[in-house]
Design an enzyme around this catalytic site. Structure first.
Site, short mmCIF file in Angstrom:
data_model
loop_
_atom_site.label_atom_id
_atom_site.label_comp_id
_atom_site.label_asym_id
_atom_site.label_seq_id
_atom_site.Cartn_x
_atom_site.Cartn_y
_atom_site.Cartn_z
N LEU A 225 0.80 -1.40 0.16
CA LEU A 225 -0.05 0.16 0.07
C LEU A 225 1.07 1.14 0.26
O LEU A 225 1.51 1.59 0.86
CB LEU A 225 -0.99 0.00 1.25
CG LEU A 225 -1.78 -1.21 1.49
CD1 LEU A 225 -2.70 -1.07 2.58
CD2 LEU A 225 -2.54 -1.54 0.21
N ASP A 226 0.99 2.03 -1.00
CA ASP A 226 1.91 3.01 -1.50
C ASP A 226 1.57 4.41 -0.62
O ASP A 226 0.18 4.53 -1.03
CB ASP A 226 2.16 3.16 -2.82
CG ASP A 226 2.87 4.34 -3.06
OD1 ASP A 226 4.12 4.42 -2.60
OD2 ASP A 226 2.46 5.38 -3.65
N ALA A 227 2.16 4.90 0.06
CA ALA A 227 2.01 6.29 0.76
C ALA A 227 0.81 6.31 1.23
O ALA A 227 -0.34 7.18 1.22
CB ALA A 227 1.79 7.47 -0.46
#
Length: 555
Positions: A225-227
């Protein structure tokens, strides 16, 4: 569980019709997945972080070229491949996604992803906070198409947003003109080409869950889960780590476990350690793994001070909330080396001293804006190879430091991940920075297949020496139960320069000399074997050469 999470997050705004669509999509994805995921993790699990277009060969798509390289050079050393965003994109080397559901045409197609999965488990990026200003979703928003009116977050520019945590020294709001001629100022956390999605809108949640379900169907074993910390916004707050953000992660976790049990959710939050570990939730309901962001800069601090006390003290304090969680350990990645994870561990003056020293050695720096109007260093941009050693170092010295730190990475509890540039022994790519126009390009070099394989084959060259020594360490680690991610780890210092890690109740002892001078220590077991060099130990007096590591197994 899913229904209660939806009710707590959205209340009545998530209608029965929304629920019907969501659960229909979940059931459809569940029925399409036949291959079970591996449950939990063990010492065999080592992740390679790479771009799908890392290697190129004229006349071929880049993903099949990567698979060819992986099968020849890396398959025996790694269990998982983390493919950085391989979808159509417009900026940020993939992290400004134009279409979540497609593979970038120059890279390949979903069959090419499936072909790689025959050789490795896969980790996908779920770029969930924002998407490209050149995407079809955003074009529909600008056209004011029905259903897209609230896909992105418009804010009155007079709103007081001074409390918002900023990871970039760029404007938070960007003006865009809609089809009817009106102007809206939209939330853009990272750049004016990366428009934040409005997760308070149920239609956005439904669309993004479809993306998650698609990735599960395409074989993602790990989902990054990016950023993720920025997903939910409430003006007047910091707009990071909000309770609604944690609720969204719980929802993603619950949906993933319903559809593809065994899939691992990994949160990427480049923030101070106490905030980072909050994404474990209670140990059962959020991420199974979090990025160990404090490890890379703390190892650099130990290397540049030649002292291990701070690193050891931090490691001694590491605790997990449950046996269902572990660390995602790394030293280098496609991004820079984050400095926020040092805050709260090191005094600010020591952080600035480290930054200055690295700059003198050729590293670049990215900055962030603070709420009080000042700015602070946010990350160091450099290859880990060049971060560890002075410019004038010999290849022998570079190699020793590099092997030491990566042996430390492999000795830590948790699942280790190595960046492709690390196992290739890469140096700073200043030409890439000049061409791309941004600092992170220094550690994102792409290679012609024939050229890189030719360099790898030069036996005395730095690339080949790094490759063979890291592969040797990886082969050892993957055979030793003492390096199981969950095996007990005890950290101590034998003097200010030597770190000791005991794994599995002392069955294996790892020793690290973070000094340019030999260090003599007393080892409590006289009958043991040093595994890296394959020699027996028949004395309690051990001498560690400069930058040497030993893995000692009791016999």
């Amino acid at each position: 569980m899913i229904k209660s999470l939806l009710a707590n997050l959205y209340g009545e705004t998530f209608s029965p019709a929304h629920q019907e669509r969501l659960f229909a999509n979940i059931e459809k994805a569940k029925s399409a997945i036949n291959a079970p995921r591996k449950r939990n993790w063990d010492q065999q699990d080592v992740v390679l972080i790479t771009y799908a277009d890392q290697f190129r060969q004229q006349g071929r798509k880049s993903l099949p070229v990567f698979t060819q390289f992986y099968n020849q050079w890396l398959k025996n050393s790694f269990s998982h491949v983390h493919l950085l965003p391989f979808y159509p994109w417009s900026s940020d080397d993939g992290f400004s996604v134009m279409d979540y559901h497609q593979v970038a045409p120059d890279t390949g197609d979903w069959q090419d992803v499936a072909d790689l999965k025959k050789s490795s488990r896969l980790m996908f990026d779920f770029v969930c906070n924002h998407m490209s200003a050149k995407s079809d979703w955003f074009a529909r928003y600008l056209r004011q198409d029905a259903g897209y009116e609230n896909f992105f977050l418009a804010v009155d520019p007079t709103t007081d947003l001074s409390a918002v945590t900023r990871p970039r020294a760029l404007p938070l709001l960007t003006p865009f003109t809609l089809e009817d001629g009106t102007t809206r100022h939209l939330w853009t956390t990272f750049s004016d080409d990366q428009i934040d999605l409005n997760f308070a809108e149920p239609e956005v949640l439904l669309a993004m869950v479809e993306v998650l379900l698609h990735y599960l169907q395409e074989g993602a074993d790990y989902v990054r889960l990016d950023a993720v910390g920025f997903m939910w916004k409430v003006p007047g707050t910091s707009c990071i780590h909000l309770p609604q953000t944690h609720a969204l992660i719980k929802l993603f976790r619950a949906i993933t476990e319903e559809v593809a049990p065994g899939t691992v959710i990994i949160t990427e939050t480049n923030v101070p350690h106490k905030d980072n570990i909050a994404y474990f939730g209670d140990g059962t309901d959020e991420a199974q793994m979090v990025y160990q962001f404090s490890l890379p800069p703390l190892v650099l601090h130990a290397m540049h001070t030649t002292k291990v006390e701070t690193l050891c003290r931090w490691a001694q304090g590491l605790t997990l909330p449950s046996s269902q969680t572990t660390w995602f350990n790394f030293l280098a990645s496609h991004d820079g080396i984050g400095l926020n994870p040092l805050r709260g561990i090191l005094p600010e003056d020591e952080i600035l001293t480290l930054v200055e020293k690295l700059q003198q050695q050729g590293a670049l720096v990215n900055w962030k804006n603070n709420p009080d109007g000042t700015r602070s260093p946010y990350e160091i941009n450099v290859t880990y190879m060049d971060a560890l050693s002075p410019k004038e170092s010999s290849d022998d010295d570079r190699l020793a430091r590099f092997v030491l730190t990566h042996a430390l990475l492999l000795s830590f509890p948790g699942v280790p991940a190595l960046y492709i540039q690390s196992i290739l022994g890469s140096r700073n790519d200043y030409a890439g920075v000049e061409t791309a126009g941004y600092n992170r390009a220094i550690n994102r070099q792409k290679y012609d297949l024939a050229e890189i394989e030719s360099e790898m084959a030069i036996g005395g060259g730095l690339r080949a020496r790094v490759y063979h020594q890291l592969c040797h360490l990886l082969a050892l680690r993957r055979e030793l139960s003492a390096f199981h991610p969950d095996a007990k780890a005890e950290f101590s210092t034998l003097n200010e320069h030597v770190l000791q890690i005991k794994r599995e109740n002392g069955k294996l002892t790892a020793l690290f000399n973070f000094s340019e001078r030999p260090q003599t220590i007393i080892h409590e077991c006289k009958n043991a074997r040093e595994l890296i060099n394959g020699v027996d130990i028949n004395t309690s007096n051990l001498t560690l050469e400069p930058w040497q590591v030993m893995w000692i197994q009791n016999t």
